[in-house]
Design a protein around this motif. Structure first.
Motif, PDB file in Angstrom:
ATOM      1  N   ARG A 138       0.819  -1.326  -0.333  1.00 25.40           N
ATOM      2  CA  ARG A 138       0.252   0.283   0.005  1.00 25.40           C
ATOM      3  C   ARG A 138       1.232   1.145  -0.336  1.00 25.40           C
ATOM      4  N   GLY A 139       0.734   2.055  -0.383  1.00 23.17           N
ATOM      5  CA  GLY A 139       0.837   3.517  -0.729  1.00 23.17           C
ATOM      6  C   GLY A 139       2.464   3.507  -1.213  1.00 23.17           C
ATOM      7  N   ALA A 140       3.219   4.572  -0.734  1.00 20.94           N
ATOM      8  CA  ALA A 140       4.523   4.567  -2.001  1.00 20.94           C
ATOM      9  C   ALA A 140       5.492   3.684  -1.448  1.00 20.94           C
ATOM     10  N   VAL A 141       5.850   3.450  -0.124  1.00 21.59           N
ATOM     11  CA  VAL A 141       6.064   2.374   0.009  1.00 21.59           C
ATOM     12  C   VAL A 141       6.298   0.983   0.369  1.00 21.59           C
ATOM     13  N   ARG A 142       6.702   0.062  -0.948  1.00 23.21           N
ATOM     14  CA  ARG A 142       6.270  -1.502  -1.502  1.00 23.21           C
ATOM     15  C   ARG A 142       7.702  -2.335  -0.976  1.00 23.21           C
ATOM     16  N   SER A 143       7.961  -3.177  -0.343  1.00 20.53           N
ATOM     17  CA  SER A 143       9.379  -3.493   0.585  1.00 20.53           C
ATOM     18  C   SER A 143       9.461  -5.072  -0.913  1.00 20.53           C
ATOM     19  N   ARG A 144      10.159  -5.450  -1.040  1.00 22.38           N
ATOM     20  CA  ARG A 144      11.156  -6.107  -1.253  1.00 22.38           C
ATOM     21  C   ARG A 144      12.086  -7.099  -0.321  1.00 22.38           C
ATOM     22  N   ALA A 145      12.793  -8.278  -0.798  1.00 20.53           N
ATOM     23  CA  ALA A 145      13.496  -8.615  -0.520  1.00 20.53           C
ATOM     24  C   ALA A 145      14.630  -9.430  -1.236  1.00 20.53           C
ATOM     25  N   LEU A 146      16.055  -9.735  -0.112  1.00 17.01           N
ATOM     26  CA  LEU A 146      16.551 -10.762  -1.550  1.00 17.01           C
ATOM     27  C   LEU A 146      17.256 -11.363   0.053  1.00 17.01           C
ATOM     28  N   VAL A 147      17.388 -12.895   0.140  1.00 15.36           N
ATOM     29  CA  VAL A 147      17.203 -13.222   1.056  1.00 15.36           C
ATOM     30  C   VAL A 147      18.351 -14.388   0.976  1.00 15.36           C
ATOM     31  N   PHE A 148      18.970 -14.619   1.735  1.00 13.24           N
ATOM     32  CA  PHE A 148      20.524 -15.071   0.612  1.00 13.24           C
ATOM     33  C   PHE A 148      20.761 -16.796   2.335  1.00 13.24           C
ATOM     34  N   LEU A 149      19.644 -17.385   2.011  1.00 15.46           N
ATOM     35  CA  LEU A 149      20.203 -18.428   3.106  1.00 15.46           C
ATOM     36  C   LEU A 149      21.252 -19.744   2.882  1.00 15.46           C
ATOM     37  N   ASP A 150      22.512 -19.705   3.768  1.00 12.83           N
ATOM     38  CA  ASP A 150      23.859 -19.996   3.398  1.00 12.83           C
ATOM     39  C   ASP A 150      24.021 -21.181   4.953  1.00 12.83           C
ATOM     40  N   PRO A 151      23.628 -22.126   4.796  1.00 15.58           N
ATOM     41  CA  PRO A 151      23.497 -22.574   5.834  1.00 15.58           C
ATOM     42  C   PRO A 151      25.190 -23.524   6.173  1.00 15.58           C
ATOM     43  N   TYR A 152      25.555 -23.478   7.133  1.00 18.64           N
ATOM     44  CA  TYR A 152      26.974 -24.749   6.836  1.00 18.64           C
ATOM     45  C   TYR A 152      26.922 -25.865   6.746  1.00 18.64           C
ATOM     46  N   GLY A 153      25.611 -26.297   7.066  1.00 20.83           N
ATOM     47  CA  GLY A 153      25.232 -28.371   6.967  1.00 20.83           C
ATOM     48  C   GLY A 153      23.514 -27.889   6.364  1.00 20.83           C
ATOM     49  N   MET A 154      22.772 -28.606   7.561  1.00 20.29           N
ATOM     50  CA  MET A 154      21.146 -28.582   7.407  1.00 20.29           C
ATOM     51  C   MET A 154      20.523 -28.250   7.745  1.00 20.29           C
ATOM     52  N   GLU A 155      20.600 -26.503   8.605  1.00 22.95           N
ATOM     53  CA  GLU A 155      20.436 -26.105   9.268  1.00 22.95           C
ATOM     54  C   GLU A 155      19.044 -25.215   9.303  1.00 22.95           C
ATOM     55  N   VAL A 156      18.866 -24.991   8.069  1.00 24.49           N
ATOM     56  CA  VAL A 156      17.690 -24.115   7.803  1.00 24.49           C
ATOM     57  C   VAL A 156      16.600 -24.639   7.761  1.00 24.49           C
ATOM     58  N   LYS A 157      15.454 -24.221   8.386  1.00 28.11           N
ATOM     59  CA  LYS A 157      13.877 -25.668   8.636  1.00 28.11           C
ATOM     60  C   LYS A 157      13.126 -25.095   7.939  1.00 28.11           C
ATOM     61  N   TRP A 158      12.291 -25.888   7.571  1.00 30.74           N
ATOM     62  CA  TRP A 158      11.485 -26.183   6.324  1.00 30.74           C
ATOM     63  C   TRP A 158      10.446 -24.595   7.067  1.00 30.74           C
ATOM     64  N   ARG A 159      10.021 -24.466   8.529  1.00 29.96           N
ATOM     65  CA  ARG A 159       9.054 -23.903   8.819  1.00 29.96           C
ATOM     66  C   ARG A 159       9.531 -22.394   7.563  1.00 29.96           C
ATOM     67  N   THR A 160      10.993 -22.467   8.447  1.00 31.77           N
ATOM     68  CA  THR A 160      11.469 -20.850   7.863  1.00 31.77           C
ATOM     69  C   THR A 160      11.201 -20.598   6.552  1.00 31.77           C
ATOM     70  N   LEU A 161      11.532 -21.663   5.656  1.00 34.25           N
ATOM     71  CA  LEU A 161      11.194 -21.178   4.029  1.00 34.25           C
ATOM     72  C   LEU A 161       9.556 -21.037   3.241  1.00 34.25           C
ATOM     73  N   GLU A 162       9.180 -21.670   4.513  1.00 37.83           N
ATOM     74  CA  GLU A 162       7.486 -21.432   4.517  1.00 37.83           C
ATOM     75  C   GLU A 162       6.934 -19.896   5.101  1.00 37.83           C
ATOM     76  N   VAL A 163       7.490 -19.371   5.788  1.00 37.14           N
ATOM     77  CA  VAL A 163       7.357 -18.443   6.264  1.00 37.14           C
ATOM     78  C   VAL A 163       7.760 -16.711   4.739  1.00 37.14           C
ATOM     79  N   LEU A 164       9.022 -17.565   4.421  1.00 35.04           N
ATOM     80  CA  LEU A 164       9.502 -16.606   3.138  1.00 35.04           C
ATOM     81  C   LEU A 164       9.055 -16.536   2.422  1.00 35.04           C
TER      82      LEU A 164
END
Length: 313
Positions: A138-164
């Motif tokens: 809404r309005g003039a400010v619209r946000s977009r993100a570039l997210v870099f998920l660079d884990p050491y192993g398999m730390e990224v939770k599926w819920r994290t991907l779902e939220v993104l």
């Protein structure tokens, strides 16, 4: 930065960082001035990396020696990017790394950059469960993100991907550790522990990997007459990677072909994906254009560097 040295990776690390930098420049150049742009890196390490390299030798006419060289990491590259991001958020679970990141951010006092130490999954899940990521544009400010998920192993939770994915406002570059996932998949079904099952369910976001990779049938008995499962894993490494990509496609409407990163003699030790759930076809086409260009360019670089090093790390 004193004792903030962060030693890791090899040629594949430089390919990965160059690919992210190239897409970052595409991202800010394509939509900067139209959107409020964020760079989010919850596994940022110290912001730079230290590599030990061989110097000298016959061609240099110098004695062979090992030297340390400093290279900019993802955080340093993001802070230096032109056109710039409007906001930058970095994090790392290690206190020493977070302290080094804070020192790096302090070198850029005019930038809206900050460090959020602690668990990366908590960082992302909290941030992207709040406005502006949960609110319609809404309005003039619209946000977009570039997210870099660079884990050491398999730390990224599926819920994290779902939220993104639910935000529909993030281009996500996700480093999937294919080698680690395959290592968790025991050749014999009976060797799967509950710990391995839990890790694989997080990685794939579903328990259905078990029936996909093993023929589940109880056809033998042990010495006490109890039924046992003698199934062996049927899936190849390539089939494991394909299944993971299919799983990512259940929450993201765009999943790029991966950029394989060679470590040692393993050509696809890591797979770097671009993911987006942007609901606008024009935006998805733009993301595909940028991601496809980056992946094709750096896929060649990855194989070239691996060949030059003879497959060494």
């Amino acid at each position: 930065m004193g004792d903030s040295r962060h030693e890791f990776g090899g040629d594949w690390t430089e390919v990965k960082l160059e690919a992210i930098s190239a897409y970052s420049k595409f991202f800010t150049g394509a939509i900067g001035g139209i959107f409020d742009l964020w760079y989010v890196d919850p596994f940022a390490g110290t912001g730079e990396r230290t590599a030990k390299e061989q110097a000298g030798g016959l061609f240099d006419q110098q004695p062979l020696s090992t030297i340390e060289r400093q290279y900019p990491g993802s955080a340093a590259r993001a802070l230096a990017l032109k056109p710039p991001f409007d906001h930058l958020r970095f994090g790392d679970a290690k206190r020493r790394h977070a302290k080094a990141l804070q020192a790096l951010v302090a070198l850029h006092p005019t930038r809206d950059a900050s460090v959020i130490p602690g668990d990366a999954n908590h960082f992302i899940q909290k941030m992207f469960s709040e406005p502006p990521w949960t609110a319609p544009d809404r309005g003039a400010v619209r946000s977009r993100a570039l997210v870099f998920l660079d884990p050491y192993g398999m730390e990224v939770k599926w819920r994290t991907l779902e939220v993104l994915a639910a935000s529909k406002k993030a281009d996500v570059w996700f480093l999937a550790n294919l080698k680690a996932a395959v290592q968790q998949l025991s050749h014999k079904h009976g060797m799967l522990t509950e710990e391995k099952r839990a890790a694989l369910c997080e990685y794939f976001g579903t328990p259905h990997w078990e029936e996909r990779f093993y023929e589940l049938h109880k056809d033998e008995s042990d010495l006490f007459g109890n039924p046992t499962n003698s199934s062996r894993r049927q899936a190849t490494k390539q089939e494991v990677a394909l299944f993971h990509k299919e799983c990512l496609g259940t929450i993201f409407c765009y999943v790029s072909n991966p950029l394989p990163l060679a470590v040692g003699s393993i050509d696809d030790y890591f797979l770097l994906y671009c993911l987006s759930n942007n609901s606008t076809p024009a935006a998805r086409n733009l993301i595909h254009k940028g991601a496809d260009w980056v992946i094709r360019r750096y896929k060649q670089a990855s194989h070239h560097r691996s060949a030059l090093r003879g497959g060494g790390q």
